[in-house]
Design an enzyme around this catalytic site. Structure first.
Site, PDB file in Angstrom:
ATOM      1  N   SER A 168     -35.586 -30.542 -10.804  1.00  0.00           N
ATOM      2  CA  SER A 168     -35.430 -30.486  -9.359  1.00  0.00           C
ATOM      3  C   SER A 168     -33.952 -30.327  -9.048  1.00  0.00           C
ATOM      4  CB  SER A 168     -35.953 -31.782  -8.716  1.00  0.00           C
ATOM      5  OG  SER A 168     -35.553 -31.880  -7.358  1.00  0.00           O
ATOM      6  N   TYR A 213     -36.171 -40.894  -7.837  1.00  0.00           N
ATOM      7  CA  TYR A 213     -36.621 -39.534  -8.142  1.00  0.00           C
ATOM      8  C   TYR A 213     -35.498 -38.724  -8.784  1.00  0.00           C
ATOM      9  CZ  TYR A 213     -38.679 -34.916  -7.461  1.00  0.00           C
ATOM     10  OH  TYR A 213     -39.188 -33.654  -7.661  1.00  0.00           O
TER      11      TYR A 213
END
Length: 252
Positions: A136, A149
């Site tokens: 990501s 995250y």
């Protein structure tokens, strides 16, 4: 047409489903490994009904014994593994509980480790293979309220480089894909839960935060995965490929 066996974790929804469909449409046999039985069975059955080769295998990627059992039962070569399964969390250091951290670690980090470890011996024995990890932009950028995250996706990126380095002589390539905001069911559910009645307004704000002026589509990420797994990408390993509409480099 490509005649490859492709494993896609989290392959029954969102980006994972788009990846499953992209490979299946090109002639690969796709093994959908997912925790959602209903979605997994439904999507595999639909692919088969369309004339494609697909199987669903219920898999909890955080359970190493189960992962090893599922992958051992898959016959033939394992040409491509796409480590796509992941969970998200919104929160700072202070608002992230130990339970939150353990949950993200179990899926986003241990899941990638478990699945990669389960296929690496087969890939070595057969003379090569491709591993693609879903990272990501959060892995390399300071994004607000994404403490846990971001941490897990940073680990995914570093696992990618380690695997690429350690197995380059075994003809095993490993790359990461780093999307920015992609319009998936997760986004719609998040907006409905947190901004009832304001879904369109907030969606437009999130889309506008991308320099290109919109969110990405799951299919655009799937196209990158397909390319990285192809013979045309045979010179690429250890890389992190941005599918982010300029978010990482052009954001003001």
């Amino acid at each position: 047409m490509i005649e490859k066996n492709v494993l896609v974790t989290g392959g029954a929804s969102g980006i994972g489903l788009a990846i499953s469909k992209r490979f299946a449409a090109a002639g690969a046999k796709v093994f959908i490994l997912d925790y959602n039985r209903a979605n997994g069975n439904k999507e595999a059955e639909e692919l088969v009904a369309q004339g494609h080769a697909a199987e669903f295998h219920f898999t909890d990627v955080s359970d190493q014994a189960q992962v090893m059992e599922v992958i051992a039962a898959i016959n033939g070569s394992i040409d491509v593994l796409v480590n796509n399964a992941g969970v998200s969390h919104i929160g700072t250091l202070e608002s992230t509980t130990e339970e939150d951290l353990d949950r993200l670690y179990a899926v986003n980090i241990k899941g990638v480790y478990n699945c990669s470890r389960a296929v690496i011996g087969r890939m070595k024995a057969q003379g090569g293979g491709v591993i693609i990890n879903m990272a990501s932009v959060a892995a390399t950028m300071g994004i607000a309220d994404r403490f846990a995250y971001s941490m897990t996706k940073g680990a995914v990126l570093n696992m990618t480089m380690s695997i690429a380095r350690d197995y380059i002589k075994d003809n095993i390539r490993c790359n990461a894909i780093s999307p920015a905001r992609v319009h998936t069911p997760f986004v719609d559910n998040y907006l409905a839960k947190n901004y009832p009645g304001q879904e369109k307004e907030i969606f437009d704000q999130l889309a506008a935060s991308q320099p290109i002026g919109r969110m990405g589509s799951p299919e655009e990420v799937a196209n990158m995965a397909f390319y990285l797994a192809s013979d045309e990408a045979s010179f690429l390993t250890g890389g992190d490929y941005l599918v982010d509409g300029g978010f990482s480099k052009l954001k003001m």
